[in-house]
Design a protein around this motif. Sequence first.
Motif, PDB file in Angstrom:
ATOM      1  N   LEU A  95       0.833  -1.208   0.000  1.00 23.54           N
ATOM      2  CA  LEU A  95       0.000   0.000   0.000  1.00 23.54           C
ATOM      3  C   LEU A  95       0.867   1.257   0.000  1.00 23.54           C
ATOM      4  O   LEU A  95       0.579   2.220  -0.723  1.00 23.54           O
ATOM      5  CB  LEU A  95      -0.942   0.002   1.207  1.00 23.54           C
ATOM      6  N   ILE A  96       1.956   1.226   0.794  1.00 29.84           N
ATOM      7  CA  ILE A  96       2.839   2.403   0.832  1.00 29.84           C
ATOM      8  C   ILE A  96       3.465   2.628  -0.543  1.00 29.84           C
ATOM      9  O   ILE A  96       3.424   3.729  -1.102  1.00 29.84           O
ATOM     10  CB  ILE A  96       3.946   2.215   1.896  1.00 29.84           C
ATOM     11  N   TRP A 228       0.858  -2.366  -8.056  1.00 36.41           N
ATOM     12  CA  TRP A 228       0.295  -3.320  -7.093  1.00 36.41           C
ATOM     13  C   TRP A 228       0.594  -4.763  -7.512  1.00 36.41           C
ATOM     14  O   TRP A 228       0.900  -5.615  -6.699  1.00 36.41           O
ATOM     15  CB  TRP A 228      -1.214  -3.104  -6.965  1.00 36.41           C
ATOM     16  N   ASN A 229       0.500  -4.995  -8.820  1.00 35.90           N
ATOM     17  CA  ASN A 229       0.659  -6.366  -9.301  1.00 35.90           C
ATOM     18  C   ASN A 229       2.097  -6.735  -9.633  1.00 35.90           C
ATOM     19  O   ASN A 229       2.373  -7.871 -10.001  1.00 35.90           O
ATOM     20  CB  ASN A 229      -0.195  -6.598 -10.555  1.00 35.90           C
ATOM     21  N   GLU A 230       3.011  -5.785  -9.557  1.00 36.83           N
ATOM     22  CA  GLU A 230       4.374  -6.048  -9.996  1.00 36.83           C
ATOM     23  C   GLU A 230       5.028  -7.105  -9.094  1.00 36.83           C
ATOM     24  O   GLU A 230       4.869  -7.098  -7.877  1.00 36.83           O
ATOM     25  CB  GLU A 230       5.175  -4.737  -9.951  1.00 36.83           C
ATOM     26  N   TYR A 231       5.769  -8.008  -9.713  1.00 36.76           N
ATOM     27  CA  TYR A 231       6.369  -9.080  -8.919  1.00 36.76           C
ATOM     28  C   TYR A 231       7.896  -9.136  -9.043  1.00 36.76           C
ATOM     29  O   TYR A 231       8.609  -9.100  -8.046  1.00 36.76           O
ATOM     30  CB  TYR A 231       5.754 -10.424  -9.334  1.00 36.76           C
ATOM     31  N   ILE A 232       8.383  -9.163 -10.315  1.00 41.51           N
ATOM     32  CA  ILE A 232       9.794  -9.493 -10.508  1.00 41.51           C
ATOM     33  C   ILE A 232      10.742  -8.509  -9.821  1.00 41.51           C
ATOM     34  O   ILE A 232      11.640  -8.901  -9.076  1.00 41.51           O
ATOM     35  CB  ILE A 232      10.134  -9.568 -12.015  1.00 41.51           C
ATOM     36  N   PHE A 233      10.521  -7.209 -10.029  1.00 36.20           N
ATOM     37  CA  PHE A 233      11.416  -6.225  -9.427  1.00 36.20           C
ATOM     38  C   PHE A 233      11.350  -6.289  -7.901  1.00 36.20           C
ATOM     39  O   PHE A 233      12.364  -6.238  -7.214  1.00 36.20           O
ATOM     40  CB  PHE A 233      11.069  -4.818  -9.915  1.00 36.20           C
ATOM     41  N   THR A 245       6.628  -7.185  -0.733  1.00 35.88           N
ATOM     42  CA  THR A 245       5.283  -6.731  -1.111  1.00 35.88           C
ATOM     43  C   THR A 245       4.341  -7.930  -1.122  1.00 35.88           C
ATOM     44  O   THR A 245       4.771  -9.087  -1.056  1.00 35.88           O
ATOM     45  CB  THR A 245       5.291  -6.087  -2.508  1.00 35.88           C
ATOM     46  N   ALA A 246       3.053  -7.651  -1.256  1.00 36.83           N
ATOM     47  CA  ALA A 246       2.027  -8.686  -1.187  1.00 36.83           C
ATOM     48  C   ALA A 246       2.206  -9.743  -2.278  1.00 36.83           C
ATOM     49  O   ALA A 246       1.982 -10.928  -2.043  1.00 36.83           O
ATOM     50  CB  ALA A 246       0.649  -8.043  -1.288  1.00 36.83           C
ATOM     51  N   THR A 247       2.623  -9.314  -3.468  1.00 42.94           N
ATOM     52  CA  THR A 247       2.777 -10.295  -4.550  1.00 42.94           C
ATOM     53  C   THR A 247       3.911 -11.265  -4.240  1.00 42.94           C
ATOM     54  O   THR A 247       3.815 -12.458  -4.526  1.00 42.94           O
ATOM     55  CB  THR A 247       3.057  -9.594  -5.898  1.00 42.94           C
ATOM     56  N   VAL A 248       4.979 -10.741  -3.648  1.00 40.81           N
ATOM     57  CA  VAL A 248       6.100 -11.610  -3.288  1.00 40.81           C
ATOM     58  C   VAL A 248       5.671 -12.561  -2.170  1.00 40.81           C
ATOM     59  O   VAL A 248       5.971 -13.764  -2.186  1.00 40.81           O
ATOM     60  CB  VAL A 248       7.322 -10.776  -2.856  1.00 40.81           C
ATOM     61  N   TRP A 249       4.920 -12.005  -1.239  1.00 39.36           N
ATOM     62  CA  TRP A 249       4.399 -12.820  -0.132  1.00 39.36           C
ATOM     63  C   TRP A 249       3.589 -13.992  -0.670  1.00 39.36           C
ATOM     64  O   TRP A 249       3.720 -15.119  -0.221  1.00 39.36           O
ATOM     65  CB  TRP A 249       3.545 -11.933   0.779  1.00 39.36           C
ATOM     66  N   LEU A 250       2.769 -13.708  -1.699  1.00 42.88           N
ATOM     67  CA  LEU A 250       1.939 -14.758  -2.305  1.00 42.88           C
ATOM     68  C   LEU A 250       2.787 -15.889  -2.860  1.00 42.88           C
ATOM     69  O   LEU A 250       2.435 -17.063  -2.770  1.00 42.88           O
ATOM     70  CB  LEU A 250       1.120 -14.177  -3.460  1.00 42.88           C
ATOM     71  N   ALA A 273      -6.487  -9.074  -4.337  1.00 45.32           N
ATOM     72  CA  ALA A 273      -7.153  -8.426  -5.467  1.00 45.32           C
ATOM     73  C   ALA A 273      -8.101  -7.326  -5.004  1.00 45.32           C
ATOM     74  O   ALA A 273      -8.462  -6.441  -5.787  1.00 45.32           O
ATOM     75  CB  ALA A 273      -7.917  -9.456  -6.287  1.00 45.32           C
ATOM     76  N   ILE A 274      -8.502  -7.397  -3.719  1.00 42.77           N
ATOM     77  CA  ILE A 274      -9.534  -6.465  -3.248  1.00 42.77           C
ATOM     78  C   ILE A 274      -9.132  -4.981  -3.371  1.00 42.77           C
ATOM     79  O   ILE A 274      -9.900  -4.182  -3.910  1.00 42.77           O
ATOM     80  CB  ILE A 274      -9.959  -6.819  -1.795  1.00 42.77           C
ATOM     81  N   PRO A 275      -7.931  -4.583  -2.938  1.00 43.29           N
ATOM     82  CA  PRO A 275      -7.604  -3.148  -3.029  1.00 43.29           C
ATOM     83  C   PRO A 275      -7.704  -2.588  -4.446  1.00 43.29           C
ATOM     84  O   PRO A 275      -8.168  -1.458  -4.643  1.00 43.29           O
ATOM     85  CB  PRO A 275      -6.158  -3.086  -2.524  1.00 43.29           C
ATOM     86  N   VAL A 276      -7.278  -3.376  -5.430  1.00 40.06           N
ATOM     87  CA  VAL A 276      -7.342  -2.891  -6.809  1.00 40.06           C
ATOM     88  C   VAL A 276      -8.790  -2.632  -7.200  1.00 40.06           C
ATOM     89  O   VAL A 276      -9.119  -1.600  -7.792  1.00 40.06           O
ATOM     90  CB  VAL A 276      -6.711  -3.921  -7.774  1.00 40.06           C
ATOM     91  N   ILE A 277      -9.655  -3.589  -6.814  1.00 37.04           N
ATOM     92  CA  ILE A 277     -11.067  -3.433  -7.168  1.00 37.04           C
ATOM     93  C   ILE A 277     -11.659  -2.220  -6.457  1.00 37.04           C
ATOM     94  O   ILE A 277     -12.367  -1.413  -7.061  1.00 37.04           O
ATOM     95  CB  ILE A 277     -11.838  -4.725  -6.814  1.00 37.04           C
ATOM     96  N   VAL A 278     -11.330  -2.065  -5.194  1.00 33.42           N
ATOM     97  CA  VAL A 278     -11.851  -0.928  -4.434  1.00 33.42           C
ATOM     98  C   VAL A 278     -11.375   0.383  -5.062  1.00 33.42           C
ATOM     99  O   VAL A 278     -12.158   1.310  -5.300  1.00 33.42           O
ATOM    100  CB  VAL A 278     -11.394  -1.011  -2.960  1.00 33.42           C
TER     101      VAL A 278
END
Lengths: 298, 397
Positions: A95-96, A228-233, A245-250, A273-278
């Motif tokens: 989020l930050i 929000w969805n970025e993973y590799i970097f 970040t959340a994606t890495v956590w996943l 996925a919820i924050p993006v939708i909100v």
Amino acid sequence: MSAQTQIAPAPIAPTVGRPRRSRRRRLTRTAWNLVGILVLVVLAFPVFWMISTAFKPDDQINSLTPTWFSLHPTLAHFGDAVHRPFFWDDVKNSLIIVGVTVALSMALAFLAAVALAKFRFTGQKLFIVLMIGIQMLPQAGLIIPLFVVLRRYGQVNTLTGVIFTYMTFVLPFSVWTLRGFLLGIPRELEEAAMVDGSSRLGAFVKILLPLVAPGLVATSIFAFITSWNEYIFARILLNDGAKQTATVWLSYFTGTSRHTDWGGLMAGSTLIAIPVIVFFLLVQRKIAFGLTAGAVKA
Amino acid sequence: MAQIELEHLTKVFQGGTLAVEDVNLRVEDGEFMVLVGPSGCGKSTLLRMIAGLEEVTDGHIRVGGRDVTDLAPRRRDVAMVFQSYALYPHMSVRQNIGYGLKVRKTPKAETKRRVEEVAGLLGLDELLDRRPAQLSGGQRQRVAMGRAIVREPQAFLMDEPLSNLDAKLRVGVRASLAQLHARLGVTTVYVTHDQTEAMTLGQRVAVMRDGRILQVDQPQTLYLQPVDLFVAAFIGTPAMNLVEARIDGDDAVFGQFRVPLDPRRRPPRDARSVVLGMRPESFEDSAFAPPEIPRIESEIEVLEELGSDVHVFFHVDAPRIGTEALVEASEDDATLLVEEKALFNARVDPRTKAEIGSRLRLALDPHRFHFFDPKTGKSLLAASPAPEPEPEVVLTT
């Protein structure tokens, strides 16, 4: 119907030809609708499967005969996901990073776009070409150089390093998009404001900024989703569990090849996925294209 | 209210285009001054320089005695009405009109009062809460006017404010603009390419071409005493008939015609070859003209009946005036047929019996001739004593 067709005696040809033509048209339309539905299904099915799996008990998830819905839905996976280490830390990090990236890049992109759209300066064309051209480089090729640069400045394993990295691909796109929106706003509007008593900056803020709002919304959605969805970097730059970040956590759900906690993974994915939708729901109402209608001419 | 003085004003754009060249002009306090000229003549640039939207390359601008040459637009105390109206689309009519007051931090109550007063003046009371997109073209135009009026500036600058209105509306708005000026008495500089607008609105009209002012005068003077070929061809609808003529003693010879000159109005003795100009109303059907006026006879090619007048067109056996000036001045009237010979337009009494293809005797008043130097385009009458006011000239605009 014109008067002529009413007078015409026994219009045989149209009565034969018309149903055939309209039937063909109806068929074509049905075919296209089917194609549309098919595309929708292909797009929506993974999302549906993710949500439905998140609610299934483990035995149904691992069963050889797949089930569409669980008749006995469970929230256990959500509990597991939330209680896994670093969930809240990593969501907060995401989020930050996203918040700062979106806010900073919108402010900078607006100013840069104003410069590109409303002023003429040497190197303007080159600047635009470079901005677009650099976007075409494959991101994978940038990972190592960026890592080296960031490490030199002590920005590896920090959120600022990731924010900086995300801005390198969010900014050019945002500047480019906003420039397009700004070019559509007639120059006379700022000029009128300036004659009316605004300073140049005042005219930008009071006249251009509100008019370019749909563009800001569109680009901020892009910036939000991308970062929000970025993973590799994030995976490469952040290596401390509490700083990821959340994606890495996943990604840690698929830790071992023997056993993946599919229920937890799907529950985690659903939550993330919820924050993006909100965010999208919050801002999409502001996308009011054609706001400049009526500014000039008829 | 204030006078506007332009001194040796010059504008060179990046890339070297000379848009305005050494313009000197003084617009008196409360005067309605029209800048007119073909597109690209620099009139809009000149106006934008007064507004502060274009930098001045050389020269000075004074508004109300204050040098504003290097001031930002907002410090000049002028209001501008744009061709496109430039209404702020995200603001209501009330906010649009009040914007200038708001950014100048006028107290809210006063802003409200003044906005409503101006809205009343322009008949916008009912529309104050609408957005520009919900207004018709004429209403938008009035909002743009209101935005200028409400600030009570020293001067109004208007850049073709009527050109986006349809023809019928334009005539109405033109009349209300004149009324408004009479009522408010604010110094106004008005730019247009439409000479009819210039003639009807301007107390004085400045005709511009290629960045320079050719002539500044009252509309009637421009019409009766154009200083050169360009002004002569540009001012007046239908345009002045122009043809190359030879001065043979006391006669003017053009094409198949020979007409004795009026001794009170003739080019200098040494002029042999001239461009002869005749307004359509210099002609009359012979049957309705006094007998002492010379006659010519010609075959009618085209006949236009306008009710109050009839215009007849006939060929003159002389080449069309193909100078650069004329091509530019008449760019708006498209001629479909390429005519090598000059086609003259004569206005005659509506009772005329003229028919297409028949021959008509026309009286042609040499007292209304204009003579121009074929090389420089300058009027050859300017050197001679000022011509007497012409009788019964009616503007057919």
